[in-house]
Design an enzyme around this catalytic site. Structure first.
Site, PDB file in Angstrom:
ATOM      1  CG  HIS A 306       3.796   0.528   2.110  1.00  0.00           C
ATOM      2  ND1 HIS A 306       4.905  -0.147   2.546  1.00  0.00           N
ATOM      3  CD2 HIS A 306       3.640   0.227   0.806  1.00  0.00           C
ATOM      4  CE1 HIS A 306       5.412  -0.830   1.530  1.00  0.00           C
ATOM      5  NE2 HIS A 306       4.668  -0.630   0.457  1.00  0.00           N
ATOM      6  CG  ASP A 363      -1.001  -0.115  -5.471  1.00  0.00           C
ATOM      7  OD1 ASP A 363      -0.556  -0.713  -4.478  1.00  0.00           O
ATOM      8  OD2 ASP A 363      -0.719  -0.417  -6.640  1.00  0.00           O
TER       9      ASP A 363
HETATM   10  C1  SDX Z   1       1.579  -2.710  -2.150  1.00  0.00           C
HETATM   11  O1  SDX Z   1       5.048  -4.552   0.799  1.00  0.00           O
HETATM   12  C2  SDX Z   1       5.225  -3.874  -0.276  1.00  0.00           C
HETATM   13  O2  SDX Z   1       6.269  -3.391  -0.582  1.00  0.00           O
HETATM   14  C3  SDX Z   1       3.974  -3.775  -1.151  1.00  0.00           C
HETATM   15  C4  SDX Z   1       4.058  -2.832  -2.355  1.00  0.00           C
HETATM   16  C5  SDX Z   1       5.060  -3.330  -3.373  1.00  0.00           C
HETATM   17  O3  SDX Z   1       5.578  -2.488  -4.137  1.00  0.00           O
HETATM   18  O4  SDX Z   1       5.259  -4.554  -3.457  1.00  0.00           O
HETATM   19  O5  SDX Z   1       4.419  -1.537  -1.938  1.00  0.00           O
HETATM   20  C6  SDX Z   1       2.721  -2.763  -3.084  1.00  0.00           C
HETATM   21  O6  SDX Z   1       1.065  -3.735  -1.821  1.00  0.00           O
HETATM   22  C7  SDX Z   1       1.154  -1.375  -1.608  1.00  0.00           C
HETATM   23  C8  SDX Z   1      -0.052  -1.516  -0.614  1.00  0.00           C
HETATM   24  C9  SDX Z   1      -1.334  -1.579  -1.461  1.00  0.00           C
HETATM   25  N1  SDX Z   1      -2.490  -1.881  -0.576  1.00  0.00           N
HETATM   26  C10 SDX Z   1      -3.421  -0.976  -0.302  1.00  0.00           C
HETATM   27  O7  SDX Z   1      -3.374   0.198  -0.666  1.00  0.00           O
HETATM   28  C11 SDX Z   1      -4.600  -1.531   0.504  1.00  0.00           C
HETATM   29  C12 SDX Z   1      -4.951  -0.560   1.637  1.00  0.00           C
HETATM   30  N2  SDX Z   1      -3.833  -0.595   2.621  1.00  0.00           N
HETATM   31  C13 SDX Z   1      -4.012  -1.447   3.780  1.00  0.00           C
HETATM   32  O8  SDX Z   1      -4.728  -2.625   3.566  1.00  0.00           O
HETATM   33  C14 SDX Z   1      -2.755  -1.555   4.623  1.00  0.00           C
HETATM   34  O9  SDX Z   1      -2.260  -0.289   4.752  1.00  0.00           O
HETATM   35  C15 SDX Z   1      -1.651  -2.488   4.233  1.00  0.00           C
HETATM   36  C16 SDX Z   1      -2.126  -3.887   4.019  1.00  0.00           C
HETATM   37  C17 SDX Z   1      -0.962  -2.018   3.001  1.00  0.00           C
HETATM   38  C18 SDX Z   1      -0.653  -2.487   5.377  1.00  0.00           C
HETATM   39  O10 SDX Z   1      -1.359  -3.021   6.492  1.00  0.00           O
HETATM   40  P1  SDX Z   1      -0.735  -2.967   7.930  1.00  0.00           P
HETATM   41  O11 SDX Z   1       0.693  -3.378   7.900  1.00  0.00           O
HETATM   42  O12 SDX Z   1      -1.667  -3.678   8.864  1.00  0.00           O
HETATM   43  O13 SDX Z   1      -0.775  -1.404   8.263  1.00  0.00           O
HETATM   44  P2  SDX Z   1      -0.455  -0.784   9.673  1.00  0.00           P
HETATM   45  O14 SDX Z   1       0.030  -1.820  10.652  1.00  0.00           O
HETATM   46  O15 SDX Z   1       0.425   0.388   9.394  1.00  0.00           O
HETATM   47  O16 SDX Z   1      -1.910  -0.282  10.148  1.00  0.00           O
HETATM   48  C19 SDX Z   1      -1.998   0.542  11.309  1.00  0.00           C
HETATM   49  C20 SDX Z   1      -3.475   0.694  11.562  1.00  0.00           C
HETATM   50  C21 SDX Z   1      -4.176  -0.660  11.649  1.00  0.00           C
HETATM   51  O17 SDX Z   1      -5.278  -0.496  12.505  1.00  0.00           O
HETATM   52  P3  SDX Z   1      -5.301  -1.382  13.880  1.00  0.00           P
HETATM   53  O18 SDX Z   1      -5.183  -2.842  13.425  1.00  0.00           O
HETATM   54  O19 SDX Z   1      -4.090  -0.926  14.661  1.00  0.00           O
HETATM   55  O20 SDX Z   1      -6.622  -1.064  14.509  1.00  0.00           O
HETATM   56  O21 SDX Z   1      -4.087   1.381  10.451  1.00  0.00           O
HETATM   57  C22 SDX Z   1      -5.076   0.538   9.869  1.00  0.00           C
HETATM   58  C23 SDX Z   1      -4.737  -0.879  10.277  1.00  0.00           C
HETATM   59  O22 SDX Z   1      -5.900  -1.686  10.280  1.00  0.00           O
HETATM   60  N3  SDX Z   1      -4.989   0.720   8.429  1.00  0.00           N
HETATM   61  C24 SDX Z   1      -5.924   1.273   7.656  1.00  0.00           C
HETATM   62  C25 SDX Z   1      -5.411   1.270   6.358  1.00  0.00           C
HETATM   63  N4  SDX Z   1      -4.181   0.711   6.378  1.00  0.00           N
HETATM   64  C26 SDX Z   1      -3.931   0.369   7.660  1.00  0.00           C
HETATM   65  N5  SDX Z   1      -7.153   1.766   7.957  1.00  0.00           N
HETATM   66  C27 SDX Z   1      -7.877   2.264   6.892  1.00  0.00           C
HETATM   67  N6  SDX Z   1      -7.428   2.297   5.618  1.00  0.00           N
HETATM   68  C28 SDX Z   1      -6.217   1.803   5.320  1.00  0.00           C
HETATM   69  N7  SDX Z   1      -5.787   1.812   4.053  1.00  0.00           N
END
Ligand code: SDX
Length: 459
Positions: A306, A363
């Site tokens: 998140h 989710d």
């Molecule tokens: C919602 O914003 C809100 O409030 C949204 C929401 C709402 O109520 O409106 O809460 C609803 O959108 C929830 C999120 C739903 N999405 C997913 O479940 C999709 C999977 N999650 C990821 O795509 C990701 O976690 C995000 C998009 C949600 C957040 O992305 P960030 O901000 O880039 O996450 P981060 O900076 O904490 O990541 C740290 C590292 C990164 O790697 P590097 O770029 O440093 O190499 O962890 C990785 C990310 O790429 N990473 C993941 C991951 N989520 C982050 N790796 C594998 N699987 C994942 N799910």
């Protein structure tokens, strides 16, 4: 506490005012930064930038806290209803019983949609995604219903909000029924908001739908948990589009479109597709965990991680408990819930996820809840949209009421060519472009190497 932050740039220091928050991060006010220093800030994704001041919801990503108008989500989940929570978000206070009753009457009075809107649905190709249909239909509501004039009476504004809250739910059920070639079921005066939705989705003249209180309670909870969430992607879209003073319907349609994305609201559908793929491949989670950890693989573990919560999403915890209760009450088990629990255990014992603070979000379990309510997969994000609508409306209202609200117009850090001249088309050969690639042209009349090696000044 200090009331200013000191910025020193190019040997000059500037005092920037600090804005104190009720809870969470205080802010450094940089609204005069460019005028005073000639600098702008760079913050991709606005993860460190507050675009507004708001009093609607508050999240603490470190401690996994979420409050609507100061009330913890756990208390609302336990004791409130979706309609009462919608009233709280939009009006700022929990309603008295008279206020709640008047709100319910408004929702009921505006639950039908204009019959001509059915023709719009019938023109969508079979298999059109309900989120695309919903975004279009909400925009179309403006053609049938008036927008809120600038200085409207409060009653008029509340009627418009209730109209949209009620009609979005009706439109969602209609989109499903028409996409299935089923007759539309109309809202009933005798049913609550949530019960009406289930009835509009599943009732049939040959097999009447029996309203099950467990299902209605689960749907109430599902929508309470989704009702607002600070300045998430879709809410920011509503505020940004709303800042141009478009009508409410157009701003909400922009929010629906943003929510559709698999990284945002579309994740609940993507989670189920992922769990189903694990189930169909024999239940082995290892390949999926490996792909999620592979930085060269765009695959993400859907429902994990998140932008704000670096701890367990409090909504995910509540949703997980409700899934267990719903399945136990219905004496059912869901193989995807078993896989989800196994995936959660494995991921949370893996340093990649714990080091990156990737925990289940709202989710991760919400899709399992929806599956067990009988909601079809491609309607999952529509369900999120219905739940988020009170939040979008309250945020849109707050942005309109903010004194001095401005048109949203972010800046950029320009990294393109310096000034260069137009090149006549007969000289735009590949090698000229190659020669010029990335070289900012400084001369006014550039000299080009033409195909035969001769040079020619361009006039
Ligand atoms: C919602 O914003 C809100 O409030 C949204 C929401 C709402 O109520 O409106 O809460 C609803 O959108 C929830 C999120 C739903 N999405 C997913 O479940 C999709 C999977 N999650 C990821 O795509 C990701 O976690 C995000 C998009 C949600 C957040 O992305 P960030 O901000 O880039 O996450 P981060 O900076 O904490 O990541 C740290 C590292 C990164 O790697 P590097 O770029 O440093 O190499 O962890 C990785 C990310 O790429 N990473 C993941 C991951 N989520 C982050 N790796 C594998 N699987 C994942 N799910």
């Amino acid at each position: 506490m200090k009331t200013t932050a000191t910025l020193i740039v190019n040997g000059k220091s500037y005092e920037l005012p600090i804005i104190e928050a009720t809870d969470g991060n205080d802010a450094i006010n940089i609204s005069g930064l460019r005028r005073e220093t000639g600098f702008i800030t760079y913050d991709p994704g606005f993860r460190n930038t507050g675009g507004c001041m708001s009093a609607i919801s508050y999240m603490d990503g470190e401690d996994g806290i979420l409050r609507y108008r100061g009330i913890p989500i756990e208390q609302l989940a336990e004791r409130s209803s979706f309609i009462e929570t919608a009233y709280l978000l939009i009006n700022g206070e929990l309603p008295t019983s008279d206020e709640l009753n008047r709100f319910s009457v408004l929702l009921n009075d505006h639950s039908l949609v204009h019959e001509d809107m059915r023709h719009f649905f019938e023109r969508f190709p079979r298999g059109a995604h309900p989120m695309g249909m919903l975004a279009s239909m909400v925009n179309t509501l403006r053609a049938f219903y008036p927008e809120i004039p600038e200085r409207s009476e409060e009653d008029e504004i509340n009627k418009t909000f209730a109209r949209l809250l009620s009609k979005l739910r009706t439109l969602a059920a209609m989109s499903y029924r028409i996409s299935m070639g089923l007759p539309v079921v109309y809202p009933s005066y005798f049913l609550s908001y949530c019960a009406n939705f289930l009835n509009m989705m599943f009732d049939s003249t040959v097999r009447p739908y029996v309203i099950d209180d467990d299902m209605v309670n689960a749907l109430n909870l599902f929508w309470i948990l989704h009702a607002d969430h600070e300045q998430n992607c879709s809410t920011s879209a509503v505020r940004l589009v709303g800042s141009a003073r478009v009508n409410l319907y157009a701003a909400i349609s922009a929010g629906i479109s943003a929510l559709w994305g698999p990284l945002h609201g579309g994740a609940n559908q993507a989670v189920i597709e992922m769990l189903q793929a694990i189930h169909d491949s024999g239940g082995d989670t290892a390949p999926f965990i490996a792909r999620a950890k592979d930085r060269n693989d765009p695959f993400r573990l859907m429902g994990f991680g998140h932008s704000i919560y670096k701890n367990y999403d409090p909504r995910g915890r509540i949703m997980k408990d409700m899934c267990h209760k719903l399945l136990a009450r219905r004496n059912r088990n869901d193989p995807l819930l078993d896989i989800a629990k196994k995936l959660e255990e494995i991921a949370l014992s893996d340093s990649y996820f714990t080091d990156n603070r990737l925990y289940p979000n709202v989710d991760f379990y919400s899709g399992i809840m929806l599956r067990n309510l009988g909601i079809p997969l491609d309607m999952f994000t529509v369900m999120f949209a219905i739940g988020r609508l009170p939040g979008w409306i309250s945020q849109w209202k707050e942005s309109r009421e903010y004194i001095g609200a401005k048109l949203h117009r972010p800046r950029q850090v320009y990294r393109g060519y310096g000034e260069r001249d137009y090149i006549p088309i007969h000289l735009r050969t590949a090698n000229v472009r190659e020669i010029l690639k990335g070289k900012p042209i400084t001369v006014k009349s550039p000299v080009f190497q033409s195909e035969d090696g001769s040079t020619a000044a361009v006039t």
